[in-house]
Structures are given as C-alpha cells and as structure tokens.
Design a protein around this motif. Structure first.
Motif: not given
Ligand SMILES: [Zn+2]
Length: 223
Positions: A185-187, A193-196, A199
C-alpha cells in the motif's frame, strides 16, 4: 541445485518476498538484506522483518541515510507528489537505488563467501526505471567482479514475469501466506487501503492469477 549461498534484497514488498521464496528453494543457505533509506513506505521495513521470520532466514538491516540526503523524490520527500510526467522518469524514481542496493548486497555476499545475489527487479511492467532493466544488472555484474575480484551472479527471477505470474509462482512454492505479511500500500496503511495505485496493481495481479490476496484490505474490488 541446493548447493550454495545467496543474499536476497528484501524490501518487504510482494516481489522481494517472492524472490525470497525462490531463493529458499534454490539455495542451501539464504540471508536477507534490508536497506533502510528513510523511504516513505516505512511500513515496508516492518513487513520485511515479518517475511524474513516466516522464511526463517537471518536478516541484516542497514541504514543508508546518504541515499535519502542526496535524492529528492516521492519516496524520500513528503513534499514530492507521485506523478509520471510524459517523457520524464516517474517522481518515485530514486536515483541510483538499485546500483547502491545491489552493490551492498554483493559486498555482503563477498564477506560471507557467497556468489549469489537476488533482486526483485522487474522489467515487464517497466515504469521507466532504468535500473530495473536486465542490461543494467548484466553490466553491474561485470563491474562488481572487476571491482572485488569476486564473481557474484545477480539473479532477477521476476524480470520477465507479469504480476499474475509472480502470484502464481508464490502459489507454486506454497508460500502465499508470506504475502499476507508483505506490504504494498502506497498510503502505508495496514490493513491496506485497497484503492491507491499500488494496492490496485497488486489486486489486479491476484485477480488475473485467480488467487485471493491473503493481505487484509480496508476495501477491495474483485477477488
Ligand atoms: Zn493502498
């Protein structure tokens, strides 16, 4: 041929965890090397320690603060925005990272009496990083042998694989559980997060492989 020793560059991400599994199958003795340059993904360093302990391999962590001092990019400076401007390297490119990382691994190898280094670099989804190309590793291999009078083979088992093929490789090794400990995860979130973009790319690879990602996500689309 389980007859030699190898140093694996372990970042804590999915690719390097897969390389560790590859190396554990191929070599008799494996050591992991974790390089800390104050990267934005500090969650990766904790992940690297978890993955190494699941693999039961000794791990050494080195701080390379100079790389952080010298480079200005989205991984070393919070003020730099992640972007991939046309005709330029992405802002996530860290100048000299793979030449420094692989060189440290080769130095470690020589001191330990090993002739093998393993990197998770991958040219397939080439995001424009010049130091992820096989031609670079071939040249570095020659340079290091000349520099240290000690041949070191630099293995890049993921070089030509897609993300889906990398997932399948880990499945074949029977170590998908290690990927639950890895970090992408980049965040920097855990659960991820599943959305970056990071991910998304990871989940896409698992979806294409038809495998459920064992990592915990806040939200996920698809498998
Ligand atoms: Zn992420």
């Amino acid at each position: 041929v389980k007859d030699d020793k190898a140093v694996v560059l372990l970042s804590g991400g999915q690719d390097s965890a897969t390389c560790l599994a590859w190396a554990c199958r191929r070599f008799k003795e494996v050591h992991a090397l974790v390089l800390d340059y104050g990267q934005r993904h500090s969650a990766e360093l904790a992940a690297a320690a978890r993955v190494a302990s699941m693999a039961c391999v000794p791990v050494t962590r080195l701080e390379i603060t100079a790389l952080n001092q010298l480079t200005h990019n989205a991984l070393t400076r919070a003020s730099v925005v992640v972007a991939a401007p046309k005709g330029q390297l992405p802002t996530t490119f860290v100048s000299g990272r793979n030449v420094i990382f692989t060189t440290y691994a080769a130095i470690y190898a020589r001191e330990w009496g090993a002739h093998h280094v393993v990197s998770g670099a991958c040219q397939t989804d080439y995001s424009g990083y010049p130091d992820c190309r096989r031609v670079f590793f071939d040249a570095l291999q020659t340079t290091l042998a000349l520099a240290m009078d000690w041949p070191v083979a630099i293995h890049t088992p993921l070089m030509w694989l897609t993300k889906a093929e990398t997932v399948k490789m880990m499945g074949d090794f029977g170590h998908l559980d290690w990927l639950a400990a890895s970090h992408t995860c980049y965040e920097g979130l855990r659960p991820a997060c599943g959305v970056c973009p990071a991910c998304e790319l990871r989940l896409k690879g698992f979806a294409e492989a038809g495998v459920r990602d064992p990592l915990e996500y806040v939200r996920r689309d698809g498998v």
